[in-house]
Each structure stands twice: as structure tokens, then as C-alpha cells.
Design an enzyme around this catalytic site. Structure first.
Site, PDB file in Angstrom:
ATOM      1  N   GLU A 161      33.640  46.321   4.808  1.00 34.09           N
ATOM      2  CA  GLU A 161      32.593  47.382   4.931  1.00 34.09           C
ATOM      3  C   GLU A 161      32.252  47.212   6.465  1.00 34.09           C
ATOM      4  OE1 GLU A 161      28.715  46.176   3.361  1.00 34.09           O
ATOM      5  OE2 GLU A 161      28.220  48.254   3.075  1.00 34.09           O
ATOM      6  N   ASN A 181      18.274  47.745   6.837  1.00 33.37           N
ATOM      7  CA  ASN A 181      18.645  49.306   7.061  1.00 33.37           C
ATOM      8  C   ASN A 181      17.638  50.367   6.655  1.00 33.37           C
ATOM      9  OD1 ASN A 181      19.655  48.882   4.660  1.00 33.37           O
ATOM     10  ND2 ASN A 181      21.124  50.376   4.959  1.00 33.37           N
ATOM     11  N   TYR A 182      16.601  49.957   5.562  1.00 34.68           N
ATOM     12  CA  TYR A 182      15.630  50.577   4.921  1.00 34.68           C
ATOM     13  C   TYR A 182      14.438  49.691   4.793  1.00 34.68           C
ATOM     14  CZ  TYR A 182      18.308  55.091   4.070  1.00 34.68           C
ATOM     15  OH  TYR A 182      18.971  56.309   4.430  1.00 34.68           O
ATOM     16  N   ARG A 223      22.311  57.998  -1.788  1.00 33.89           N
ATOM     17  CA  ARG A 223      21.382  57.424  -3.106  1.00 33.89           C
ATOM     18  C   ARG A 223      20.401  58.400  -3.649  1.00 33.89           C
ATOM     19  NH1 ARG A 223      18.788  52.181  -2.961  1.00 33.89           N
ATOM     20  NH2 ARG A 223      16.973  52.225  -4.607  1.00 33.89           N
ATOM     21  N   ASP A 255      16.328  31.325   1.027  1.00 34.93           N
ATOM     22  CA  ASP A 255      17.008  30.535   0.194  1.00 34.93           C
ATOM     23  C   ASP A 255      16.092  29.763  -0.609  1.00 34.93           C
ATOM     24  OD1 ASP A 255      19.474  30.642  -0.057  1.00 34.93           O
ATOM     25  OD2 ASP A 255      19.912  28.441   0.958  1.00 34.93           O
ATOM     26  N   ARG A 315       9.678  59.647   2.291  1.00 36.06           N
ATOM     27  CA  ARG A 315      10.289  59.215   1.173  1.00 36.06           C
ATOM     28  C   ARG A 315       9.918  58.116   0.365  1.00 36.06           C
ATOM     29  NH1 ARG A 315      16.752  57.764   1.296  1.00 36.06           N
ATOM     30  NH2 ARG A 315      17.129  57.293  -0.538  1.00 36.06           N
ATOM     31  N   ARG A 344      24.666  52.563   6.438  1.00 38.16           N
ATOM     32  CA  ARG A 344      23.999  52.803   4.988  1.00 38.16           C
ATOM     33  C   ARG A 344      25.021  52.376   3.902  1.00 38.16           C
ATOM     34  NH1 ARG A 344      25.044  57.935   4.708  1.00 38.16           N
ATOM     35  NH2 ARG A 344      23.792  58.292   2.729  1.00 38.16           N
ATOM     36  N   CYS A 345      24.522  51.707   2.865  1.00 38.84           N
ATOM     37  CA  CYS A 345      25.161  51.250   2.028  1.00 38.84           C
ATOM     38  C   CYS A 345      26.083  52.287   1.375  1.00 38.84           C
ATOM     39  CB  CYS A 345      24.595  50.421   0.766  1.00 38.84           C
ATOM     40  SG  CYS A 345      23.256  51.756  -0.044  1.00 38.84           S
ATOM     41  N   THR A 346      25.595  53.640   1.139  1.00 37.62           N
ATOM     42  CA  THR A 346      26.071  54.750   0.754  1.00 37.62           C
ATOM     43  C   THR A 346      27.046  55.555   1.671  1.00 37.62           C
ATOM     44  OG1 THR A 346      24.163  55.773   1.006  1.00 37.62           O
ATOM     45  CG2 THR A 346      24.613  55.052  -1.449  1.00 37.62           C
ATOM     46  N   THR A 379      14.429  40.299   8.723  1.00 39.02           N
ATOM     47  CA  THR A 379      14.122  39.929  10.021  1.00 39.02           C
ATOM     48  C   THR A 379      13.907  41.210  11.036  1.00 39.02           C
ATOM     49  OG1 THR A 379      14.944  37.900  10.032  1.00 39.02           O
ATOM     50  CG2 THR A 379      14.470  38.638  12.176  1.00 39.02           C
ATOM     51  N   GLU A 392      21.463  45.130  -5.442  1.00 36.98           N
ATOM     52  CA  GLU A 392      22.056  46.259  -4.745  1.00 36.98           C
ATOM     53  C   GLU A 392      22.820  45.731  -3.486  1.00 36.98           C
ATOM     54  OE1 GLU A 392      18.545  48.480  -3.382  1.00 36.98           O
ATOM     55  OE2 GLU A 392      18.983  49.757  -5.023  1.00 36.98           O
TER      56      GLU A 392
HETATM   57  P1  NAP Z   1      21.717  40.821   4.425  1.00 40.16           P
HETATM   58  O1  NAP Z   1      22.294  39.844   5.812  1.00 40.16           O
HETATM   59  O2  NAP Z   1      22.595  40.123   3.045  1.00 40.16           O
HETATM   60  O3  NAP Z   1      20.216  40.691   4.347  1.00 40.16           O
HETATM   61  C1  NAP Z   1      19.676  41.338   3.565  1.00 40.16           C
HETATM   62  C2  NAP Z   1      18.046  40.431   3.096  1.00 40.16           C
HETATM   63  O4  NAP Z   1      18.326  39.211   2.816  1.00 40.16           O
HETATM   64  C3  NAP Z   1      17.405  40.247   4.441  1.00 40.16           C
HETATM   65  O5  NAP Z   1      16.135  40.210   3.934  1.00 40.16           O
HETATM   66  C4  NAP Z   1      17.920  38.855   4.934  1.00 40.16           C
HETATM   67  O6  NAP Z   1      16.739  38.224   5.668  1.00 40.16           O
HETATM   68  C5  NAP Z   1      17.936  38.335   3.412  1.00 40.16           C
HETATM   69  N1  NAP Z   1      18.766  37.129   3.286  1.00 40.16           N
HETATM   70  C6  NAP Z   1      19.726  36.509   4.210  1.00 40.16           C
HETATM   71  N2  NAP Z   1      20.280  35.465   3.419  1.00 40.16           N
HETATM   72  C7  NAP Z   1      19.561  35.355   2.598  1.00 40.16           C
HETATM   73  C8  NAP Z   1      19.470  34.218   1.632  1.00 40.16           C
HETATM   74  N3  NAP Z   1      20.458  33.272   1.872  1.00 40.16           N
HETATM   75  N4  NAP Z   1      18.760  34.120   0.557  1.00 40.16           N
HETATM   76  C9  NAP Z   1      17.717  34.987   0.408  1.00 40.16           C
HETATM   77  N5  NAP Z   1      17.590  36.193   1.214  1.00 40.16           N
HETATM   78  C10 NAP Z   1      18.339  36.187   2.308  1.00 40.16           C
HETATM   79  O7  NAP Z   1      22.148  42.326   4.577  1.00 40.16           O
HETATM   80  P2  NAP Z   1      21.871  43.280   5.703  1.00 40.16           P
HETATM   81  O8  NAP Z   1      22.873  42.875   6.976  1.00 40.16           O
HETATM   82  O9  NAP Z   1      20.217  43.380   5.896  1.00 40.16           O
HETATM   83  O10 NAP Z   1      22.046  44.745   5.139  1.00 40.16           O
HETATM   84  C11 NAP Z   1      23.280  45.404   5.138  1.00 40.16           C
HETATM   85  C12 NAP Z   1      23.936  45.135   3.852  1.00 40.16           C
HETATM   86  O11 NAP Z   1      23.320  45.798   2.781  1.00 40.16           O
HETATM   87  C13 NAP Z   1      25.093  46.014   3.734  1.00 40.16           C
HETATM   88  O12 NAP Z   1      26.238  45.172   3.109  1.00 40.16           O
HETATM   89  C14 NAP Z   1      24.678  47.128   2.793  1.00 40.16           C
HETATM   90  O13 NAP Z   1      25.795  47.608   2.264  1.00 40.16           O
HETATM   91  C15 NAP Z   1      23.680  46.448   1.918  1.00 40.16           C
HETATM   92  N6  NAP Z   1      22.942  47.529   1.302  1.00 40.16           N
HETATM   93  C16 NAP Z   1      23.243  47.807   0.173  1.00 40.16           C
HETATM   94  C17 NAP Z   1      22.177  48.842  -0.344  1.00 40.16           C
HETATM   95  C18 NAP Z   1      22.353  49.171  -1.897  1.00 40.16           C
HETATM   96  O14 NAP Z   1      21.522  49.897  -2.422  1.00 40.16           O
HETATM   97  N7  NAP Z   1      23.483  48.875  -2.503  1.00 40.16           N
HETATM   98  C19 NAP Z   1      21.238  49.235   0.362  1.00 40.16           C
HETATM   99  C20 NAP Z   1      21.161  48.903   1.355  1.00 40.16           C
HETATM  100  C21 NAP Z   1      22.122  48.195   2.413  1.00 40.16           C
HETATM  101  P3  NAP Z   1      16.972  38.200   7.390  1.00 40.16           P
HETATM  102  O15 NAP Z   1      17.000  39.436   7.681  1.00 40.16           O
HETATM  103  O16 NAP Z   1      15.677  37.485   7.794  1.00 40.16           O
HETATM  104  O17 NAP Z   1      18.313  37.350   7.446  1.00 40.16           O
HETATM  105  O1  G3H Z   2      21.702  51.733   2.223  1.00 44.60           O
HETATM  106  C1  G3H Z   2      21.248  51.911   1.314  1.00 44.60           C
HETATM  107  C2  G3H Z   2      20.486  52.967   0.848  1.00 44.60           C
HETATM  108  O2  G3H Z   2      19.838  52.926  -0.433  1.00 44.60           O
HETATM  109  C3  G3H Z   2      21.138  54.522   1.005  1.00 44.60           C
HETATM  110  O3  G3H Z   2      20.136  55.542   0.967  1.00 44.60           O
HETATM  111  O4  G3H Z   2      22.163  57.135   0.568  1.00 44.60           O
HETATM  112  O5  G3H Z   2      19.423  57.715   1.052  1.00 44.60           O
HETATM  113  O6  G3H Z   2      20.980  56.736   3.027  1.00 44.60           O
HETATM  114  P1  G3H Z   2      20.752  56.666   1.422  1.00 44.60           P
END
Ligand code: NAP
Ligand code: G3H
Length: 487
Positions: free
Chosen positions: A390, A167-168, A450, A228, A116, A296-298, A193, A263
Site C-alpha cells: 500500500e 489522514n482523517y 467509505r 502502546d 461530514r 486514503r485507506c479506500t 501526532t 480499521e
Molecule cells: P499508523 O502509523 O498505524 O498510526 C495510526 C494511529 O496509531 C496514530 O494515532 C498513531 O499515533 C497510532 N499508533 C502508532 N503506533 C501505535 C502503537 N504501537 N500503539 C497504539 N497506537 C499507535 O497509521 P497512519 O500512518 O496514521 O495512517 C495510515 C494508515 O491507516 C494506512 O495504512 C491506511 O490505509 C490506514 N487507514 C485505514 C482506514 C480504514 O478505515 N480502514 C482509514 C484511514 C486510514 P502517532 O501518529 O502518534 O504515531
Molecule cells: O482513509 C480512510 C477513510 O475512512 C476513507 O474515507 O473513502 O471517504 O475518503 P473516504
């Protein structure tokens, strides 16, 4: 420094970094970032953490490379991206193998993510060729003569900082990198990470395809420290972040006068109306809620239905959930261990608390370390945390509402606004309800998701800022420039 690489892929080693000439090397000293296999909990390898001086050097290289990269003809940049995409397709299996080890995504989903992403790069390279500027004549404005012409086009913003989530780690890196590069920006990527090896692997393939090592630069380190420093860096011109709403809000407070694309999290509701096709709704809700163990966010993260509908829907949901496979990524199980024990603990606490407060589990509550078996919880009340938070795990809360307007109200009361799914045979009614739902996308008779990735992807409220989707991302990663010809 020794070159560690035998093939083009890396998923281990000690203090690995991608050198400025594009080779995987082992940094002789410095702090290490361990990456754990979420299934075995064993450390797969460590990466070199960039020091503040390394970060400055990386951003400086990217800054100085903007004009050379943006001066390359657009068709040449597109050709390089097409080569990159072809390499990703060709090497999909080894890339997917690393994804499986790093983020416990099952074999098929990992392979799908890789293909994809390559398709996304191809599409973006083509779409960027079709963006047109415009010419405006002055006499269209009242009182003006035809003595000026504004030639408007889109130009790069400069250095784009791309921060994808775990997650992606390939797809959500590529959906930032490809539009940024096509619009003439250079890119700093801070991979998550969990997913850092995967991030480095696709960047190495970009170098192999001829994308300059100064146009696309990884910076490795924990988000809370390295991330940061990066978001506040004076030479970052745009931050494109995908991750939790909490981190997104934190970044928004750090970033000053720099465009932000966010996002973030979601609490997508599936509204099942009394006239819905129950089997279709159950199929979509179960695959929408439980794919990749709900990470997945979605993902569908709550069902809103009248009691009479829930009574019909529940057996159909349970029957499908009982068929979900639970196991390891290599067994291609739908439900695999969550990304970390901390994440599993959080999900488990939400479930436990809801059950203590009266929610009724329709499936056995079973957990084995970070592996949580799929859970459906009926009679979730609005007073419970799980109705609003969530979980990012395999849990589906069912909230019994009193009417369709009540379902809309409960859907909108969430702090999130990513997507919603609406199941009904009455399409006119569906369109009317869709207009009332405060989310970026409403899926009628389908699960929240998505893709396809050229569709617009938008979050309202705590789910994000700005629109994505190929064309929207190209526009977001550039700015309008007007040159006025005075005749
Ligand atoms: P996360 O903990 O917020 O981390 C996301 C990214 O940000 C990682 O690369 C993380 O690095 C980095 N990060 C963490 N703290 C930071 C800071 N203070 N400054 C800059 N970067 C920082 O989220 P996650 O657990 O990886 O992902 C799950 C979340 O993502 C869920 O809430 C999900 O819904 C959301 N999500 C949203 C979408 C969308 O399109 N709306 C798509 C996918 C996921 P490290 O890993 O090194 O900590
Ligand atoms: O986790 C967030 C992704 O952008 C969602 O993509 O709906 O294809 O799993 P997806």
C-alpha cells in the site's frame, strides 16, 4: 498556568495540553511532541506528552466517570452531541484551517471532513435513540414453559480507547467518539501526532457544548510509546483503532480479552471489464486514486484490466491525471505534499523499483521533496512490490490480467480486503463477481470510498476486524445485557 487561548482553536504553542477543566494550557515541564507542517516542514508547535502517571490519571478519571455519564438520560446525551455537532458546523472554517496546516489536506477536502464529521454526530445521536432491546419468552425453546422472560438491552462497555490515524484526524476520531458516548461509555482519545491539534480542537468544542471533561479525555504522545501503554492499560474496556495493518496487528498482540475494532490498510482494486463505460471508469478511478494524494485507506490502489481494455483505458486515465492540480492545500490542489518525507521516500522507492523491473510510467516521474506528482504505472507485474504493498501516495499501478477470472484471483490474492470497484454494464455479472471478491464492500460502477458514513464499513483479512457505519458502530461500542424475569 496561563490560559493560552484567545479563540477556541489551537494550532501552535509550546507544550500545549487540554487541562482537566477543559482549557488549553501550557504544561510547565515534561516531554514535548512536535507537530510539523508537512508543506513547510516547520514545527507548528509542540504538545505536552503524557507521562505514565498522567495516563493512569486520565484513564482513572474516565473509568470513574462511566456511571455518571451512562446514567444521564439518552435524550440528554443526544442533546449534548447535537450541540457539539452544531458547534463543529459553525466553526468549520477555523477547524479546516488547522487541518490544512497539520496534514496538508486541501481547503475543500478539509472543510468537507469537518462538516461530514458534524453530520455524523447528528446522525449517530438520532440513531442511538432508535435502538431497541427485546423481550424473549422462554416457551419458544423446546421443552420450556412460559415461566421466564429475558429482557435484553445494550449497555456500555466502560472506557473506550479511540486511536485515529493522520489522514482523517477529525472524522475518524468522531466516528469512534460519538457512538461510544451515545452508548454510555467514556472515551480516551489518542490523536495521531500529525492531527493532534485538530483532535484537541474538536474535544475542546465538545467541552464547550457541555460534554463533561471526564467523559472525553485526550491523551497525547507518540503512538509507539503512549499508544502502546494505553492499549495495554487494565482499565481500557474496548480499543477502536484506525491505522496501518502493521500497527493494527501489533495492537492485536498487545490487547488481551478486550474487544477490538480495527480499521486498517487497503489495496483496493478497480476491475474494469471489457463492456465497461471507459469514460465513467476513468473518472472514478482517477478521483478514487488521487484525492488527497492517494492518502486514503479506500483509495483505488491498483487497476486490473485485460490488455485490450487497458489500451483503451490508459489514454482516458492519462488525460484526467494531466488535469489534476498540484500544489498546496490553500491553493486547493488535489495533489499536495505527502504527510512526511519518510512516506514520500517509501512511495518513491516502490515506484523506482517497479520501473527498474520493467513497469512503464505513463506520466512524468517528478518529485519535489515530499511532493510527488501523480503517477500512472502500466505493465506492473505481480512480481513487483507495488502490485501488493500500500503506497499511501499518488500512484496508480495498472496490472494487465489474462481474463475476468484472473482479475478476481489477483484481486483476492492481496493480503488486504477493504473494498473493490467493478466497472461493467452487465449488472447480473457484476453481482456474481461481487460475491466472489473477498472484501468488505464492492462498488459497482463507482469508485471505492467509505461514505455515506451510515453505510456499513468492513475490512476483511489485513484490512480490519468488526463493522463500522453508524448503526454497526453503536452496536460495537456496547454489549448485550440480559435480565431474566422468573415468573
Ligand atoms: P499508523 O502509523 O498505524 O498510526 C495510526 C494511529 O496509531 C496514530 O494515532 C498513531 O499515533 C497510532 N499508533 C502508532 N503506533 C501505535 C502503537 N504501537 N500503539 C497504539 N497506537 C499507535 O497509521 P497512519 O500512518 O496514521 O495512517 C495510515 C494508515 O491507516 C494506512 O495504512 C491506511 O490505509 C490506514 N487507514 C485505514 C482506514 C480504514 O478505515 N480502514 C482509514 C484511514 C486510514 P502517532 O501518529 O502518534 O504515531
Ligand atoms: O482513509 C480512510 C477513510 O475512512 C476513507 O474515507 O473513502 O471517504 O475518503 P473516504
Amino acid at each position: 498556568m496561563a490560559q493560552l487561548l484567545t479563540g477556541q482553536f489551537i494550532a501552535g504553542g509550546d507544550g500545549i495540553q487540554l487541562s482537566s477543566d477543559g482549557r488549553f494550557i501550557e504544561a510547565p515541564s515534561g516531554d514535548r511532541l512536535p507537530v510539523k507542517n508537512p508543506v513547510t516542514q516547520a514545527v507548528m508547535g509542540t504538545l505536552h506528552i503524557y507521562s505514565p502517571a498522567d495516563i493512569d490519571a486520565a484513564v482513572d478519571r474516565a473509568r470513574l466517570a462511566v456511571s455518571a455519564w451512562s446514567d444521564r438520560p439518552l435524550s440528554e446525551r443526544a442533546a449534548l452531541l447535537h450541540r457539539w455537532a452544531d458547534r463543529i458546523h459553525a466553526d468549520a472554517q477555523p477547524l479546516a484551517d488547522v487541518l490544512m496546516d497539520e496534514i496538508a489536506k486541501n481547503a475543500q477536502d478539509a472543510l468537507d471532513e469537518v462538516h461530514r464529521s458534524a453530520d455524523y454526530i447528528h446522525y449517530t445521536a438520532e440513531e442511538a435513540l432508535r435502538l431497541h432491546g427485546e423481550a424473549l419468552l422462554s416457551d419458544a425453546f423446546p421443552g420450556q414453559r412460559r415461566n421466564k422472560i429475558s429482557l435484553t438491552s445494550r449497555v456500555p462497555v466502560g472506557v473506550v480507547l479511540a486511536i485515529p490515524p493522520f489522514n482523517y484526524p477529525i472524522n475518524l476520531a468522531v466516528t469512534k467518539i460519538a457512538p461510544a458516548l451515545m452508548m454510555g461509555n467514556t472515551v480516551i482519545v489518542k490523536p495521531p501526532t500529525q492531527g493532534a491539534f485538530s483532535g484537541l480542537n474538536i474535544i475542546a468544542l465538545a467541552y464547550d457544548s457541555g460534554i463533561p471533561t471526564d467523559a472525553l479525555i485526550p491523551v497525547i504522545g507518540p503512538g509507539s510509546t503512549t499508544g502502546d501503554v494505553l492499549v495495554r492499560h487494565q482499565f481500557i474496556n474496548l480499543v477502536s483503532f484506525t491505522g496501518s495493518s502493521e500497527t493494527g496487528a501489533h495492537i492485536a498482540q498487545q490487547v488481551k480479552m478486550v474487544p477490538l475494532q480495527l480499521e486498517l490498510g487497503g489495496k483496493d482494486a478497480a476491475l474494469v471489464l471489457p463492456d465497461a463505460d471507459i469514460n465513467r471508469a476513468a473518472d472514478h478511478i482517477v478521483s478514487g486514486a488521487f484525492a488527497y494524494s492517494g492518502q486514503r485507506c479506500t483509495a483505488v490502489k491498483r487497476v486490473l484490466a485485460l490488455a485490450s481494455v487497458a489500451d483503451l483505458l490508459n489514454p482516458a486515465l492519462v488525460e484526467r491525471v494531466e488535469r489534476l492540480t498540484v500544489g498546496t492545500p490553500s491553493e486547493n490542489a488535489i495533489i499536495t505534499p505527502l504527510i512526511s518525507m519518510a512516506s514520500a521516500d517509501y512511495v518513491w522507492d516502490l515506484v523506482d523499483e517497479a520501473v527498474q523491473q520493467g513497469a512503464k510510467p505513463l506520466t512524468p516521474l517528478q518529485r519535489d521533496g515530499s511532493l510527488i506528482y501523480p503517477i500512472i504505472l502500466d505493465h506492473v507485474e505481480l512480481s513487483m512490490r507495488i502490485a501488493w504493498e500500500e503506497p499511501f501516495g499518488p500512484v496508480l499501478p495498472i496490472i494487465r490480467v489474462s481474463s475476468v477470472p484472473d482479475a478476481i484471483e489477483v484481486a483476492n490474492r492481496s493480503e488486504y480486503g477493504l473494498q473493490a470497484a467493478l466497472f461493467t454494464k452487465d449488472i447480473a455479472q457484476a453481482i456474481q463477481i461481487a460475491e466472489k471478491l473477498d472484501v468488505g464492500t464492492v462498488q459497482i460502477n463507482g469508485k471505492t470510498s467509505r461514505g455515506p458514513d451510515h453505510f456499513p464499513f468492513v475490512g476483511t483479512k489485513a484490512s480490519g476486524m468488526g463493522a463500522q457505519g453508524v448503526r454497526h458502530s453503536l452496536l460495537a461500542m456496547s454489549r448485550v445485557k440480559s435480565v431474566v424475569l422468573n415468573l
